[in-house]
Design an enzyme around this catalytic site. Structure first.
Site, PDB file in Angstrom:
ATOM      1  N   SER A 289      95.715  61.477  89.374  1.00  0.00           N
ATOM      2  CA  SER A 289      96.793  61.414  88.393  1.00  0.00           C
ATOM      3  C   SER A 289      97.126  62.788  87.802  1.00  0.00           C
ATOM      4  CB  SER A 289      96.381  60.401  87.319  1.00  0.00           C
ATOM      5  OG  SER A 289      97.468  59.977  86.574  1.00  0.00           O
TER       6      SER A 289
ATOM      7  N   ASP B  12     101.285  51.105  92.185  1.00  0.00           N
ATOM      8  CA  ASP B  12     100.898  51.978  91.061  1.00  0.00           C
ATOM      9  C   ASP B  12     101.974  51.922  89.979  1.00  0.00           C
ATOM     10  OD1 ASP B  12     100.330  54.188  89.366  1.00  0.00           O
ATOM     11  OD2 ASP B  12      99.289  55.194  90.997  1.00  0.00           O
TER      12      ASP B  12
ATOM     13  N   HIS C  40      96.863  51.841  89.785  1.00  0.00           N
ATOM     14  CA  HIS C  40      96.729  53.281  89.549  1.00  0.00           C
ATOM     15  C   HIS C  40      95.284  53.775  89.694  1.00  0.00           C
ATOM     16  CE1 HIS C  40      97.828  57.171  88.076  1.00  0.00           C
ATOM     17  NE2 HIS C  40      97.091  57.082  86.992  1.00  0.00           N
TER      18      HIS C  40
END
Ligand SMILES: *[C@@H]1O[C@H](CO)[C@@H](O)[C@H](O)[C@H]1NC(C)=O
Ligand SMILES: *[C@@H]1O[C@H](CO)[C@@H](O)[C@H](O)[C@H]1NC(C)=O
Length: 373
Positions: A213, A300, A339
């Site tokens: 991320s 995601d 995610h």
């Protein structure tokens, strides 16, 4: 009233007075409705102004608020965090340590031994120092925003990674038990560089990077800087990356309710760019000479799949073949990895093994060529 059902006059009177009452009630009701509607309208307007006008304006002018929204470093459950006891989180063979940096910051770090080297009777620092130099592959993990190095899904990933590598994970400044100062992209990248140098001073093994991320951008930024000094890792795993902050910011869960506003760009996107929260992974990816594997789940909901894919396309466009392979591995949304949970894919060990082999093969070819030249 003297009611007498047999008297028609009296009944007429009653009817008349009921109609009159009804009229009065109706008009009162109407006035009340009008007043309530007006009050509701006023309240709605005020709320709208505060939420959608005042708040974005405060955001535009508050560097501190921008910082908090981007890094989300205030989101963690401090009272449950015991960094000194990694075994509480299911991590045996793990050392907690603190590294001082050149600019007076202290970084909290975990050194997680590869599974095959865990020995519960060996817990002293010297053992851990020595074993880092044993030549086994090391992976440095760069976490995303919010939480710390002991957040659940991260620990879950370490348990996968330690089957392949020696794992080093750390908290950037302002996260976890690292020094609590206001972070900036540039400063946090310094922390990444420090950890890289610390590891490379101690290991004779290959260094891999795993980043998630927001961490993908920080890691790639630091690798681009290292590249300018001729230093590169053996390979890079980018889990759920985005191409740049300009495009990612409107996908932040908090930003979603604002992104339809005509002044969204003026109050949110532009100020972040001006204050240096740019996170241009799509530039850094052109500058790093190492094979890169992008992992992204279709479902995601924090970093959209398409932004990871955009990064990949940009990399394909700008990278030369000699800079190392760039691979994109997508995961079907039906698995629900979202995610944070690509590490749950049953194929993850094969994916890691294959990429490590590919990276080491590429490096050998490059190294071989250099010897001949
Ligand atoms: C664990 O460490 C102890 C103490 O150094 C050593 O005697 C033992 O052989 C080690 N065990 C394994 C499985 O390596
Ligand atoms: C790594 O080693 C070099 C040379 O000994 C030293 O100057 C540097 O401070 C070390 N860096 C870290 C982070 O340990």
């Amino acid at each position: 009233m003297n009611l007498n059902k047999n008297n028609p006059k009296s009944m007429r009177k009653l009817k008349y007075s009921l109609v009159l009452d009804e009229k009065i009630v109706k008009s009162r009701c109407f006035r009340l409705t009008k007043r309530i509607t007006f009050a509701a309208f006023k309240i709605f307007t005020v709320i709208f102004l505060v939420v959608f006008v005042v708040f974005p304006l405060i955001f535009k002018y508050s560097y501190g608020l921008q910082c908090r929204v981007v890094f989300l470093n205030f989101i963690h459950v401090a009272y449950q965090s015991d960094f000194s006891q990694p075994q509480k989180y299911g991590l045996d063979g793990t050392r907690n340590l603190y590294l001082p940096t050149e600019d007076g910051i202290t970084l909290g770090v975990w050194q997680i031994l590869p599974e095959n080297l865990v020995n519960s009777s060996e817990t002293d620092d010297q053992y851990f120092e020595n074993i880092l130099g044993n030549g086994q592959d090391v992976v440095i993990y760069h976490h995303g925003n919010a939480g710390t190095r002991l957040t659940g899904h991260r620990v879950e990933l370490y348990k996968v990674l330690r089957k392949h590598f020696h794992v080093i994970t750390f908290d950037y400044r302002s996260y976890g038990d690292s020094t609590d100062v206001r972070p900036s992209e540039t400063d946090v990248v310094k922390d990444c560089l420090h950890i890289y140098n610390w590891v490379s001073n101690r290991t004779s093994g290959n260094i891999f990077i795993w980043a998630h991320s927001l961490g993908t951008s920080l890691a790639m930024h630091s690798l681009a800087l290292l590249q300018s000094k001729g230093i590169q890792p053996m390979g890079v795993f980018l889990e759920a990356p985005f191409n740049n902050m300009r495009e990612e910011i409107s996908e932040f869960p908090l930003a979603r309710i604002f992104r339809g506003l005509p002044w969204f760009s003026y109050t949110v996107i532009e100020p972040l760019q001006e204050n240096g929260f740019t996170f241009r992974t799509d530039n850094f990816i052109c500058a790093v000479d190492a094979p890169i594997l992008i992992l992204h789940a279709e479902d995601d909901h924090v970093v959209p799949f398409r932004l990871g894919y955009k990064l990949y396309e940009e990399g394909l466009r700008c990278r030369k073949a000699t800079q190392g392979k760039l691979i994109f591995h997508g995961f079907d949304g039906k698995y629900g990895y979202n995610h944070k949970y690509i590490c749950r894919d049953p194929g993850i060990h094969n994916i890691i093994r294959n990429f490590v082999e590919l990276a080491e093969k590429e490096s050998k070819e490059k190294f071989g060529k250099r010897l001949i030249e």
